[in-house]
Design an enzyme around this catalytic site. Structure first.
Site, PDB file in Angstrom:
ATOM      1  N   CYS A 189       0.811  -1.225   0.000  1.00  0.00           N
ATOM      2  CA  CYS A 189       0.000   0.000   0.000  1.00  0.00           C
ATOM      3  C   CYS A 189       0.843   1.273   0.000  1.00  0.00           C
ATOM      4  CB  CYS A 189      -0.940  -0.019   1.195  1.00  0.00           C
ATOM      5  SG  CYS A 189      -1.987  -1.483   1.220  1.00  0.00           S
ATOM      6  N   HIS A 329      -2.571   8.160   5.962  1.00  0.00           N
ATOM      7  CA  HIS A 329      -2.821   6.833   5.402  1.00  0.00           C
ATOM      8  C   HIS A 329      -4.213   6.355   5.830  1.00  0.00           C
ATOM      9  CE1 HIS A 329      -1.787   3.046   3.603  1.00  0.00           C
ATOM     10  NE2 HIS A 329      -1.919   2.381   4.747  1.00  0.00           N
ATOM     11  N   GLU A 340      -1.035   5.724  13.733  1.00  0.00           N
ATOM     12  CA  GLU A 340      -0.581   6.794  12.835  1.00  0.00           C
ATOM     13  C   GLU A 340      -0.913   8.159  13.429  1.00  0.00           C
ATOM     14  OE1 GLU A 340      -1.051   8.509   8.276  1.00  0.00           O
ATOM     15  OE2 GLU A 340      -2.536   7.087   9.055  1.00  0.00           O
ATOM     16  N   LYS A 361      -9.573   7.946   2.228  1.00  0.00           N
ATOM     17  CA  LYS A 361     -10.078   6.580   2.065  1.00  0.00           C
ATOM     18  C   LYS A 361     -11.483   6.431   2.634  1.00  0.00           C
ATOM     19  CE  LYS A 361      -5.513   4.328   2.186  1.00  0.00           C
ATOM     20  NZ  LYS A 361      -4.691   5.540   2.438  1.00  0.00           N
ATOM     21  N   HIS A 366      -9.819   1.744   0.102  1.00  0.00           N
ATOM     22  CA  HIS A 366      -8.358   1.647   0.067  1.00  0.00           C
ATOM     23  C   HIS A 366      -7.919   1.173  -1.315  1.00  0.00           C
ATOM     24  CE1 HIS A 366      -4.312   1.106   1.110  1.00  0.00           C
ATOM     25  NE2 HIS A 366      -4.430   0.488   2.281  1.00  0.00           N
ATOM     26  N   PHE A 428       2.037  -3.347   4.026  1.00  0.00           N
ATOM     27  CA  PHE A 428       2.430  -4.615   4.635  1.00  0.00           C
ATOM     28  C   PHE A 428       3.928  -4.837   4.409  1.00  0.00           C
ATOM     29  CE2 PHE A 428      -1.824  -7.189   4.615  1.00  0.00           C
ATOM     30  CZ  PHE A 428      -2.326  -6.323   5.578  1.00  0.00           C
TER      31      PHE A 428
END
Length: 440
Positions: A189, A329, A340, A361, A366, A428
């Protein structure tokens, strides 16, 4: 903190292209984001009955062979004009992520105004870095079923072209005669965040004057959605799709899958000025870090994310208190958003009174490999237009997030002059990218 830059060459954004769940162009996507309009609904690309998660942010009504509004002449007028994203004959040779990525690339190309100047721009000085996180998963699964039913002779000779991650970048270069550096980033991502940052470095090093950079993704399939659902990473708010993606909200229960593509035209400043290009913003800073902690969870106290943000601000030659907006994010996962947010509060502690944070998002879902570029587009256009897109569905702010003292731009866009903004994308494997854009 200071870092040595590769060179003094400044890099600006002269074109934007997008095809997302909320818009068929960058212009339409931005209008939807600032209006707080959701593009999430029940999945139509397959029957999701039986899956825990039955909703996604799909790009609907997309025809990859539809003609452009006007022909392009990427070879300086000497060749045939390009009138289609992909000709109907070629569509079957390419995967959906490539179809979407080419549509966004051509949107960016048209927006940049480069076409009118191609006779004066050497194609060897135009490069491409377009990434994809998971690649041609739908095509791979479909062809596996064909093989099971009919054997080896039924396997399409185009399968490799449909699934290889770099085919998007390669096809864009062929279509538009870009002969400079050509590559494809794959970092989950964070993919398109890295593609933008590494393209910044490519121009700073003098290896290109123009880079088309961004990412694409299209994995709304039973296997893709089912796998994330089995990880318990997805929202199961199937009865209210438009309300399902809700970063920072106390009732968030996971992210929503999305698909789409976002592409930037990055250009060396003086090169852009010589051709009279319209400039959205300057791409001033970039940093990439690793958590080195866990394959699917942020490090404690979001250490890698904090470092990424701090290094990007330093790379831009700025102080943290000069950043007015963070395009986060913010996936809508119970753990990730809070980590975050705490990292943002730590890095920008001196600016919390004036800082806005938001998660787009909440409207698109996403976009995985396209997410970093979408977040960066939100940051760049906030700088350009003085409007910060909202975090929709933020009805009950998570108490832990509320305690941080940040303004998460709940539900309604904020009008505010933004001189500098930062965009985050994390993936990831513990990979992080942060970008800083600024007014020019």
């Amino acid at each position: 903190m200071s870092l040595d830059k590769p060179s003094s060459r400044r890099v600006v954004i002269t074109g934007l292209g997008a095809i997302t769940p909320v818009g068929a162009s960058a212009r339409d996507t931005w209008a939807a984001l600032t209006a707080g309009r959701s593009g999430i609904g029940r999945i139509t690309r397959f029957d999701p009955a039986g899956c825990a998660a039955q909703i996604a942010g799909e790009v609907r009504g997309f025809d990859p062979s539809a003609p452009l509004a006007a022909p392009l002449h990427p070879r300086g007028g000497d060749g045939e004009p390009v009138t289609c994203v992909v000709s109907p004959k070629e569509v079957k040779k390419l995967g959906r992520f490539t179809h979407l990525g080419l549509a966004a690339t051509l949107d960016a190309y048209a927006d940049s105004g480069l076409d009118a100047h191609r006779a004066a721009v050497r194609p060897e000085r135009i490069g491409v870095n377009l990434g994809v996180g998971l690649g041609g998963l739908p095509e791979m699964v479909a062809m596996h079923d064909v093989w099971l039913a009919g054997g080896y002779r039924r396997i399409s000779p185009f399968l490799i072209l449909q699934i290889a991650p770099n085919i998007l970048a390669g096809q864009a270069a062929i279509l538009l005669d870009f002969r400079g550096p050509n590559m494809s980033v794959a970092s989950a991502c964070a993919t398109s965040g890295h593609a933008l940052g590494e393209s910044l470095r490519t121009i700073q090093r003098g290896e290109a004057d123009v880079m088309f950079a961004g990412g694409s993704e299209a994995v709304i399939t039973p296997l893709g959605v089912g796998a994330f659902a089995q990880m318990r990473a997805l929202s199961t708010r199937n009865e209210a799709p438009a309300k399902a993606s809700r970063p920072y909200d106390a009732d968030r229960d996971g992210f929503v899958m999305g698909e789409g593509a976002v592409v930037f035209v990055l250009e060396e400043l003086e090169h852009a000025r010589r051709r009279g290009a319209a400039i959205y913003a300057e791409l001033r800073g970039y940093a990439a870090t690793a958590d080195a902690y866990h394959l699917s969870s942020l490090a404690p106290e979001a250490e890698g994310s904090r470092r990424s943000m701090a290094l990007a601000v330093a790379d831009a030659g700025l102080r943290p208190d000069e950043i007015g907006y963070v395009s986060a994010h913010a996936t809508s996962t119970p753990a990730g958003d809070g980590e975050e947010a705490a990292a943002i509060a730590a890095v920008f502690a001196a600016a919390k009174g004036s800082l806005h944070v938001s998660g787009v998002k909440s409207m698109t879902g996403h976009l995985l490999g396209g997410a970093g570029a979408l977040g960066a587009m939100a940051a760049a256009l906030a700088v350009r237009h003085g409007v910060i897109p909202p975090t929709i569905n933020l009805d009950h702010l998570d108490p832990a997030c509320a305690a941080l003292g940040l303004d998460f731009t709940a539900n309604v866009a904020a009008e505010k002059r933004v001189d500098f903004a930062l965009a985050n994308s994390f993936g990831f494997g513990g990979t992080n990218a942060s970008l800083v854009v600024g007014r020019i």
